[in-house]
Design a protein around this motif. Structure first.
Motif, short mmCIF file in Angstrom:
data_model
loop_
_atom_site.label_atom_id
_atom_site.label_comp_id
_atom_site.label_asym_id
_atom_site.label_seq_id
_atom_site.Cartn_x
_atom_site.Cartn_y
_atom_site.Cartn_z
N SER A 55 5.16 4.59 2.45
CA SER A 55 5.51 5.92 2.98
C SER A 55 6.05 5.80 4.41
O SER A 55 7.04 6.44 4.77
CB SER A 55 4.28 6.83 2.95
N LYS A 56 5.40 4.96 5.22
CA LYS A 56 5.86 4.75 6.60
C LYS A 56 7.26 4.14 6.63
O LYS A 56 8.10 4.52 7.43
CB LYS A 56 4.89 3.85 7.35
N GLY B 132 0.46 3.88 1.74
CA GLY B 132 0.65 4.30 3.12
C GLY B 132 1.76 3.53 3.81
O GLY B 132 2.58 4.12 4.54
N SER C 23 0.86 -1.19 0.00
CA SER C 23 0.00 0.00 0.00
C SER C 23 0.89 1.24 0.00
O SER C 23 2.03 1.20 0.49
CB SER C 23 -0.91 0.01 1.23
#
Length: 204
Positions: free
Chosen positions: A51-52, A48, A46
């Protein structure tokens, strides 16, 4: 508008490994002129989560690192280079080893990578393995190189080839890892032991 804080400046610096890995992933992604969305799609992650990982806010599993290395067409070890190049020694505080997924990973079975050799002809991978939940069936492992086990806590029946060894605190086992091996019975929980895998690093 809330100012974003650079993860590398966080107090405590408790996630230096994650920050270094994330920085390398971002660097390789930009070199290939890929957006986060494009790399996430290629690695089946994903946006997200990627990005994390890039910001050092998540610890990627070994399978996730493998997916990213395949998507970027680079070896997994490349993600650790920035971290390892800064020091001749790798210091990991208690409980801060990189949690990874292996075939034996499940609830109550934790594998923590305590270090990783980079740029050497020999690969060395030290793990702290914690088993807190009873299981009746375990996967058997088989890989190149040698492995060394050292029992810290509990009692474990460990299988290597056609022989079984009862391991208690202070006991150790050193063996050829190309023979099938793995836990056979969890005799006394909780169990904690060190596993050090040493193998030749083939050209990447």
């Amino acid at each position: 508008m809330k100012k974003q804080i650079d993860p590398s400046r966080r107090s405590g610096q408790s996630n230096k490994l994650e920050i270094a890995i994330g920085s390398q992933i971002r660097s390789f992604r930009k070199k290939m002129d890929l957006t986060i969305a494009e790399l996430a799609h290629l690695a089946n992650l994903s946006i997200g989560m990627l990005s994390k990982i890039e910001n050092g806010n998540a610890s990627p599993s070994l399978s996730t690192l493998q997916s990213l290395s395949d998507a970027l067409n680079i070896p997994v070890t490349a993600f650790f280079r920035k971290y390892e190049e800064r020091r001749d020694a790798s210091f990991v505080r208690a409980g801060q080893g990189l949690v990874i997924e292996r075939r034996g990973t499940r609830a109550g079975h934790a594998y923590q990578l305590l270090g990783h050799s980079v740029g050497k002809s020999i690969s060395v991978e030290p793990y702290l393995i914690t088993l807190t939940v009873e299981s009746e069936v375990f996967p058997l492992f088989q890989h190149t190189g040698m492995e060394f086990l050292y029992m810290l806590e509990g009692k474990l029946l460990y299988l290597h080839g056609n022989k079984s060894y009862m391991l208690e605190p202070g006991d150790s086992l050193f063996f050829d890892a190309d023979t099938t091996h793995g836990p056979e019975e969890l005799v006394e929980l909780p169990i904690r032991f060190l596993s050090v895998i040493v193998s030749p690093r083939f050209s990447e």
